[in-house]
Design an enzyme around this catalytic site. Structure first.
Site, PDB file in Angstrom:
ATOM      1  N   HIS A   1      37.513  41.157  37.644  1.00  0.00           N
ATOM      2  CA  HIS A   1      36.818  40.841  38.683  1.00  0.00           C
ATOM      3  C   HIS A   1      36.826  41.756  39.854  1.00  0.00           C
ATOM      4  CE1 HIS A   1      40.855  39.980  40.318  1.00  0.00           C
ATOM      5  NE2 HIS A   1      40.122  40.157  41.595  1.00  0.00           N
TER       6      HIS A   1
ATOM      7  N   SER B   1      44.182  42.880  44.022  1.00  0.00           N
ATOM      8  CA  SER B   1      43.830  42.596  42.562  1.00  0.00           C
ATOM      9  C   SER B   1      43.597  43.976  41.851  1.00  0.00           C
ATOM     10  CB  SER B   1      42.508  42.043  42.936  1.00  0.00           C
ATOM     11  OG  SER B   1      42.397  40.603  43.130  1.00  0.00           O
TER      12      SER B   1
ATOM     13  N   ASP C   1      40.522  38.663  32.490  1.00  0.00           N
ATOM     14  CA  ASP C   1      40.473  39.309  33.610  1.00  0.00           C
ATOM     15  C   ASP C   1      40.837  40.862  33.440  1.00  0.00           C
ATOM     16  OD1 ASP C   1      39.606  40.252  36.206  1.00  0.00           O
ATOM     17  OD2 ASP C   1      41.451  38.945  37.089  1.00  0.00           O
TER      18      ASP C   1
END
Length: 335
Positions: A119, A267, A165
């Protein structure tokens, strides 16, 4: 000369007959060609949970680590408590950037490959990574290296829940290992991290939810306890009053007390756990609901679950170019 051309043709023909190690893996990865949600403020989760210390079953004689690098997981600095990470504690931590702007974390897994979250990646954007410094801004001991190729998991999706992901970035050129630049170990598929294992999550993300979308200057570290996906799924379903499964196979969670969590900007970064004096990356910061909220674990991509995909991508990318180079070299020698 005709004879030279004939010899070259024979050599190329014989090369083409040889089995290519990458062929079996060719369908295992895709080059990122479509847009994905990403960025410091747009990550689907940028709010993952912290790691835990890995406890492994010793029932198997197989190595618990994948052979991405001859050396891994042994930084020169010892890991201790604290908030700011000391220089050299987490030498595999990288900043994934667009121009000079930090957008996500990542981890060095060998001299030319970085692991991050899918992502974090948009197509048609030029990325680079900053390695070798705990400061996201300064470049005292760091290098900034362009990304040559991006591989996003072909089944990455953000429909209903974030799935698959995970992404790999191939650097434009290899890095030399130093006290501040060193790869983390990648677990094999059989690596059985246990619930309650103490691990660490690291990153330059927000220190508090709702803060401006500006990375923290100094790399942060926080300890967390591993929660396996089944228990984590039940916790999040209860917390959100949802009937939909939110956490599935291929995910792992981390949780500590309220206020200790990953957040926006973390992230793609690693959840690292110590096992037999080596540090292994158990998770990739993926998503979460708010940051550090009581009863809401952070969700990570389970690296061991995707270890075969990772080795497939690296094998495919690394074995393609030597064959091409050899054919080009033969052409130049016979011309």
């Amino acid at each position: 000369m005709a004879s030279g051309g004939g010899s070259l043709g024979l050599i190329v023909f014989l090369l083409l007959l040889q089995p290519k190690p990458c062929e079996a893996w060719a369908a295992a990865s895709v080059l990122s060609t479509s847009g994905f949600p990403s960025g410091f403020s747009e990550a689907p989760r940028d709010n993952p949970p912290p790691p835990t210390r890995v406890r492994m079953s010793k029932a198997t004689t197989r190595s618990p680590f994948m052979n991405f690098s001859l050396v891994c997981g042994q930084p020169f600095m010892k890991i201790m408590g604290g908030v700011d990470a000391e220089e050299g504690k987490w030498p595999w931590q990288v900043s994934v950037r667009v121009r000079h702007m930090h957008v996500c974390g990542g981890s060095l897994i060998n001299s030319q490959w970085v692991l991050t979250a899918a992502h974090c990646i948009y197509s048609r954007i030029q990325y680079n990574v900053k390695v070798g410094d705990r400061s996201v801004y300064r470049q005292n001991t760091s290098l900034v290296i362009p990304i040559k190729t991006i591989f996003v998991h072909p089944k990455f999706s953000t429909t209903i829940v974030v799935k698959n992901d995970i992404a790999l970035l191939k650097l434009q050129h290899p890095v030399n290992f130093t006290t501040n630049i060193y790869p983390v170990c990648i677990p094999s598929e059989s690596f059985p991290v246990k619930a309650g294992t103490k691990c660490w999550v690291t990153g330059w993300g927000k220190l508090v939810p709702g803060a401006p979308d500006v990375p923290t200057e100094i790399l942060q570290e926080v300890d967390q306890n591993v929660i396996l996906y089944e228990e984590c799924n039940e916790m999040l379903k209860k917390a959100t009053s949802s009937s939909v499964d939110l956490v599935k196979r291929g995910m792992v969670c981390g949780y500590k007390e309220r206020g200790k969590d990953a957040c926006q900007g973390d992230s793609g970064g690693p959840m690292s756990c110590e096992f037999e004096n080596k540090w292994v990356q158990v998770g990739v910061v993926s998503w979460g609901i708010s940051c550090g909220r009581k009863g809401y674990p952070g969700v990570y991509t389970d690296v061991a679950f995707y270890s075969k995909w990772l080795i497939a991508v690296v094998n495919q990318a690394d074995c393609l170019h030597p064959v091409v180079f050899l054919v080009l070299l033969l052409c130049s020698l016979t011309s």
